[in-house]
Design an enzyme around this catalytic site. Structure first.
Site, PDB file in Angstrom:
ATOM      1  N   SER A  86      64.990  65.982  51.379  1.00 58.48           N
ATOM      2  CA  SER A  86      65.668  66.168  52.664  1.00 58.48           C
ATOM      3  C   SER A  86      66.984  66.910  52.465  1.00 58.48           C
ATOM      4  O   SER A  86      67.575  66.907  51.376  1.00 58.48           O
ATOM      5  CB  SER A  86      65.947  64.808  53.307  1.00 58.48           C
ATOM      6  OG  SER A  86      64.735  64.127  53.510  1.00 58.48           O
TER       7      SER A  86
HETATM    8  C1  LIG Z   1      60.778  63.695  52.475  1.00 62.72           C
HETATM    9  S1  LIG Z   1      59.816  63.191  51.108  1.00 62.72           S
HETATM   10  C2  LIG Z   1      60.864  62.025  50.301  1.00 62.72           C
HETATM   11  C3  LIG Z   1      62.019  62.624  49.580  1.00 62.72           C
HETATM   12  C4  LIG Z   1      62.592  61.738  48.501  1.00 62.72           C
HETATM   13  N1  LIG Z   1      63.206  60.555  49.029  1.00 62.72           N
HETATM   14  C5  LIG Z   1      63.503  62.510  47.583  1.00 62.72           C
HETATM   15  O1  LIG Z   1      64.668  62.101  47.406  1.00 62.72           O
HETATM   16  O2  LIG Z   1      63.059  63.523  47.005  1.00 62.72           O
HETATM   17  C6  LIG Z   1      58.597  62.132  51.820  1.00 62.72           C
HETATM   18  C7  LIG Z   1      57.680  61.503  50.797  1.00 62.72           C
HETATM   19  O3  LIG Z   1      56.944  60.471  51.426  1.00 62.72           O
HETATM   20  C8  LIG Z   1      55.698  60.377  50.771  1.00 62.72           C
HETATM   21  N2  LIG Z   1      54.772  59.605  51.607  1.00 62.72           N
HETATM   22  C9  LIG Z   1      54.022  60.007  52.662  1.00 62.72           C
HETATM   23  N3  LIG Z   1      53.319  58.974  53.156  1.00 62.72           N
HETATM   24  C10 LIG Z   1      53.624  57.895  52.394  1.00 62.72           C
HETATM   25  C11 LIG Z   1      53.202  56.540  52.398  1.00 62.72           C
HETATM   26  N4  LIG Z   1      52.332  56.072  53.296  1.00 62.72           N
HETATM   27  N5  LIG Z   1      53.729  55.707  51.465  1.00 62.72           N
HETATM   28  C12 LIG Z   1      54.616  56.167  50.543  1.00 62.72           C
HETATM   29  N6  LIG Z   1      55.031  57.442  50.491  1.00 62.72           N
HETATM   30  C13 LIG Z   1      54.556  58.295  51.410  1.00 62.72           C
HETATM   31  C14 LIG Z   1      55.307  61.827  50.531  1.00 62.72           C
HETATM   32  O4  LIG Z   1      54.358  61.932  49.477  1.00 62.72           O
HETATM   33  C15 LIG Z   1      56.667  62.452  50.203  1.00 62.72           C
HETATM   34  O5  LIG Z   1      56.872  62.551  48.833  1.00 62.72           O
END
Ligand SMILES: C[S@@+](CC[C@H](N)C(=O)[O-])C[C@H]1O[C@@H](n2cnc3c(N)ncnc32)[C@H](O)[C@@H]1O
Length: 396
Positions: A86
């Site tokens: 983000s």
């Molecule tokens: C915006 S990114 C997160 C960025 C992260 N916090 C960072 O600092 O790089 C969103 C993440 O949520 C994960 N995601 C999507 N659905 C999910 C779920 N049901 N449970 C866990 N993770 C999930 C995706 O694979 C993705 O890596």
């Protein structure tokens, strides 16, 4: 980046210090730059960058642009990205909104690169207090290795669906989702420590405004907890995968057609909703547009893109120059859009800060409803929870 974050309103000194200490560029090897708009589209026009030991200032400037997210996982061009880091301003806002204290236990849903998990470890004073889960095992493998190499050994990185939480590491004082969720998950409520809070970007029309929520202490009824909450900020995230993904509340569909019929807007509407303000980067005009988009999505599930109602292949939307309509249902959708705009103006053009939120488990609603189920003016049925929305009186 730090100067820019301060200029954008980030004041939390501990968060700024953590962002000074944790090297963002060390969490990414290859990325695509997202324009600073709300929805990461992952379209083919995105430029690819690589971070190497000799990375140029241009590449680092992209990574440290305070207002831009960077995509780290995308499959085919044109398909939305599945993971991003983000924008620093969103990361910093969320860490401030969590009001972390050293020693607290935190669960993060959405490990991605591991960057936010490292910041959490820094703020809590001990990596062992951080648990992070991502549905993509290729990301968790990379993130766990990266965090170890960078000195954050002890952060618990799990692969799995975050909707289930991580029961064997509970209870958590804070739960933060860094992915656009369709609902809060019952497992998070069970795994939240007494007095704890959750911060969740919660799908709302085409956006994911951040909602801070906590268990309702005044609750006297037996059964699953209800929660209170407030919107705390505006954002757009990659959409959740897994258990929550199949629920579609608002049909966010393709771009509008190019051949609409356009009629002038009533002057009261034109005065407050000026879409050309978005292009001109006018923050007052942009805030009004986003605030109206939030209200429109509360009032009508046919709200799709910003200031648009759509039904099958018909749609109506407010654009520079007037009200545009397309298709056989277009005129009726246009009348409805203007009616909702007039209501929003009558209510004093409420923004995110005017809504009080309450989340009630849906089975208990079916069993006769909680105290708010009839009295709240608006509600949104998600998966496990019904979200009630009421408006506070405007500030004097
Ligand atoms: C915006 S990114 C997160 C960025 C992260 N916090 C960072 O600092 O790089 C969103 C993440 O949520 C994960 N995601 C999507 N659905 C999910 C779920 N049901 N449970 C866990 N993770 C999930 C995706 O694979 C993705 O890596």
């Amino acid at each position: 980046m730090l100067g820019e974050l301060r200029r954008l309103g980030i004041e939390d000194a501990r968060v700024l210090e953590a962002m000074d200490q944790v090297p963002r560029h060390a969490f990414v090897e290859r990325f695509w730059r997202v324009p600073p708009s709300l929805e990461p589209s992952g379209g083919p026009e995105l430029q690819e960058y690589r971070v190497t030991d000799e990375s140029s200032d241009t590449v680092l400037a992209q990574v440290y642009d305070a207002s831009a997210a960077i995509l780290i996982r995308r499959s085919d061009p044109g398909v939305p990205a599945t993971s991003s880091i983000s924008a620093p301003v969103i990361v910093a806002s969320m860490l401030s909104e969590l009001q972390l204290e050293p020693g607290q236990r935190v669960l993060e849903i959405g490990t991605g690169s591991g960057y936010n998990a490292a910041l959490l470890a820094h703020l809590l004073g001990d990596p062992a207090l951080v648990t992070t889960v991502d549905i993509d095992p290729s990301l968790t493998t990379e993130a766990a290795e990266r965090l170890r190499t960078l000195g954050y050994e002890g952060i618990e990185v799990r692969a799995g669906d975050g909707a289930l939480g991580v029961p064997d590491r509970a209870p958590f004082d804070r739960i933060i989702a860094t992915v656009g969720c369709v609902d809060l998950a019952p497992a998070w409520v069970t795994q939240l420590a007494p007095g704890g809070t959750m911060l969740v970007p919660l799908e709302h029309g085409a956006m994911h405004p951040r909602v801070l929520m906590w268990c309702d202490q005044s609750e006297t009824r037996p059964g699953p907890a209800t929660l209170r909450g407030r919107f705390v900020g505006r954002s757009g995230f990659v959409r959740v995968q897994g258990i929550q993904a199949s629920r579609i509340i608002w049909p966010n569909e393709s771009p509008p057609p190019t051949d609409p019929v356009t009629t002038p807007l009533p002057s009261a509407v034109a005065q407050v909703l000026d879409p050309s303000g978005l292009d001109r980067g006018n923050p007052v005009a942009a805030r009004a547009i986003w605030n109206f988009a939030i209200y429109l999505a509360v009032r009508d599930r046919r709200a799709s893109r910003i200031m648009t109602l759509s039904d099958e292949s018909s749609r109506a939307w407010i654009r520079s120059g007037g009200l545009a309509t397309h298709g056989s249902l277009g005129p009726a959708l246009g009348r409805r859009l203007l009616e909702i705009a007039a209501d929003w103006i009558d209510l004093g053009c409420p923004g995110l800060d005017r809504y009080a939120l309450r989340f009630e488990p849906i089975p208990s609603v079916a069993e006769g409803g909680g105290p708010d189920s009839k009295s709240s003016p608006w509600s949104i049925d998600r998966i496990d929870y019904r979200q009630h929305l009421t408006l506070d009186s405007p500030a004097p």
